[in-house]
Design a protein around this motif. Structure first.
Motif, mmCIF file in Angstrom:
data_model
loop_
_atom_site.group_PDB
_atom_site.id
_atom_site.type_symbol
_atom_site.label_atom_id
_atom_site.label_comp_id
_atom_site.label_asym_id
_atom_site.label_seq_id
_atom_site.Cartn_x
_atom_site.Cartn_y
_atom_site.Cartn_z
ATOM 1 N N SER A 45 0.921 7.341 3.259
ATOM 2 C CA SER A 45 -0.122 6.532 3.535
ATOM 3 C C SER A 45 -0.981 6.172 2.262
ATOM 4 C CB SER A 45 -1.069 6.706 4.830
ATOM 5 O OG SER A 45 -1.675 8.115 4.515
ATOM 6 N N ARG A 63 -8.486 -1.546 2.193
ATOM 7 C CA ARG A 63 -7.243 -1.653 2.878
ATOM 8 C C ARG A 63 -6.656 -0.209 3.278
ATOM 9 N NH1 ARG A 63 -3.429 -6.122 4.148
ATOM 10 N NH2 ARG A 63 -2.148 -4.845 5.485
ATOM 11 N N LEU A 65 -2.984 1.539 4.467
ATOM 12 C CA LEU A 65 -1.702 1.011 5.132
ATOM 13 C C LEU A 65 -0.663 2.331 5.054
ATOM 14 C CD1 LEU A 65 -0.683 0.148 1.793
ATOM 15 C CD2 LEU A 65 -1.630 -2.022 2.742
ATOM 16 N N ASP A 66 0.272 2.042 5.899
ATOM 17 C CA ASP A 66 1.365 3.055 5.867
ATOM 18 C C ASP A 66 2.288 2.588 4.695
ATOM 19 O OD1 ASP A 66 3.532 4.463 6.493
ATOM 20 O OD2 ASP A 66 4.059 3.453 8.392
ATOM 21 N N ALA A 67 2.370 3.595 4.213
ATOM 22 C CA ALA A 67 3.174 3.374 2.656
ATOM 23 C C ALA A 67 4.651 3.194 2.606
ATOM 24 C CB ALA A 67 2.739 4.566 1.669
ATOM 25 N N GLY A 69 7.762 1.970 2.682
ATOM 26 C CA GLY A 69 8.424 0.726 2.756
ATOM 27 C C GLY A 69 7.374 -0.201 2.509
ATOM 28 N N HIS A 70 6.266 0.009 1.990
ATOM 29 C CA HIS A 70 5.158 -1.227 1.669
ATOM 30 C C HIS A 70 5.404 -1.413 0.290
ATOM 31 C CE1 HIS A 70 1.693 -3.608 1.689
ATOM 32 N NE2 HIS A 70 1.550 -3.518 3.087
ATOM 33 N N PRO A 71 5.050 -2.883 -0.065
ATOM 34 C CA PRO A 71 5.215 -2.944 -1.151
ATOM 35 C C PRO A 71 4.131 -2.343 -2.189
ATOM 36 C CG PRO A 71 5.571 -5.166 -0.228
ATOM 37 C CD PRO A 71 5.326 -3.916 0.761
ATOM 38 N N ALA A 72 2.968 -2.498 -1.421
ATOM 39 C CA ALA A 72 1.815 -1.919 -2.291
ATOM 40 C C ALA A 72 1.952 -0.513 -2.735
ATOM 41 C CB ALA A 72 0.575 -1.974 -1.423
ATOM 42 N N ALA A 73 2.536 0.417 -1.844
ATOM 43 C CA ALA A 73 3.006 1.748 -2.334
ATOM 44 C C ALA A 73 3.789 1.805 -3.485
ATOM 45 C CB ALA A 73 3.656 2.572 -0.839
ATOM 46 N N TYR A 162 -3.005 -6.948 -1.754
ATOM 47 C CA TYR A 162 -2.776 -6.329 -0.441
ATOM 48 C C TYR A 162 -3.941 -6.174 0.419
ATOM 49 C CZ TYR A 162 1.898 -5.884 -2.544
ATOM 50 O OH TYR A 162 2.888 -6.275 -2.978
#
Length: 166
Positions: A45, A63, A65-67, A69-73, A162
């Motif tokens: 996360s 923001r 987010l659950d990281a 698979g998220h592109p932001a991670a 994001y």
């Protein structure tokens, strides 16, 4: 007549200490060196927030987010791993610091939770300073590093892409 070895030993010790200090502060380090992990970064996360300088303390954008698979991670990981860092000599002090301030700069905070469930607070300042840790997260307190201002700009771009402006 033999000369005393004391001054020679003291001179060699001083030279060794000076060489270590120069290496510690001037030689660029990788993110893995800062993170202290032999494993590549893997986030579960992430929380991004921006506090502008001279503001009233409210976050401009944030923001969480659950990281997984998220592109932001991946963007955050890449940005952290692509930059070089130079350590602050004050990191060697045995007295932990609660925080490090950089007046007049924008501050971008990242709360990273790794797969090992370890929390890492990373604060990136617009003047190129970066801090990690804190008394609540690590017993050694805050650690300070210098990097280029491009890291702040990259992270700000990720937040803008994001995040949500408030």
């Amino acid at each position: 007549m033999k000369k005393p070895a004391g001054p020679l030993i003291a001179g060699l010790a001083a030279a060794a200490i000076a060489a270590f200090c120069l290496w510690y502060t001037l030689v660029p380090k990788s993110w893995a060196w800062i993170d202290g992990s032999s494993q590549p970064i893997a986030l579960s996360s992430i929380s991004l927030s921006l506090t502008p300088s001279g503001g009233d303390g409210r976050e401009y954008a944030s923001r969480s987010l659950d990281a997984g698979g998220h592109p932001a991670a991946q963007a955050v990981i890449s940005a952290l791993e692509e930059h070089a860092y130079r350590a602050d000599l004050a990191n060697l002090s045995p007295v932990p610091r609660d925080s490090i301030s950089a007046p007049g700069t924008d501050v971008l905070s990242l709360m990273l939770r790794t797969r090992e469930k370890r929390l890492m607070l990373v604060t990136i300042y617009s003047n190129g300073q970066l801090t990690t840790g804190g008394l609540s997260l690590s017993p050694e307190g805050c650690r300070s590093y210098k990097t280029d201002t491009g890291l702040f700009q990259e992270m700000l771009g990720i937040l803008q892409e994001y995040g949500t402006a408030e």
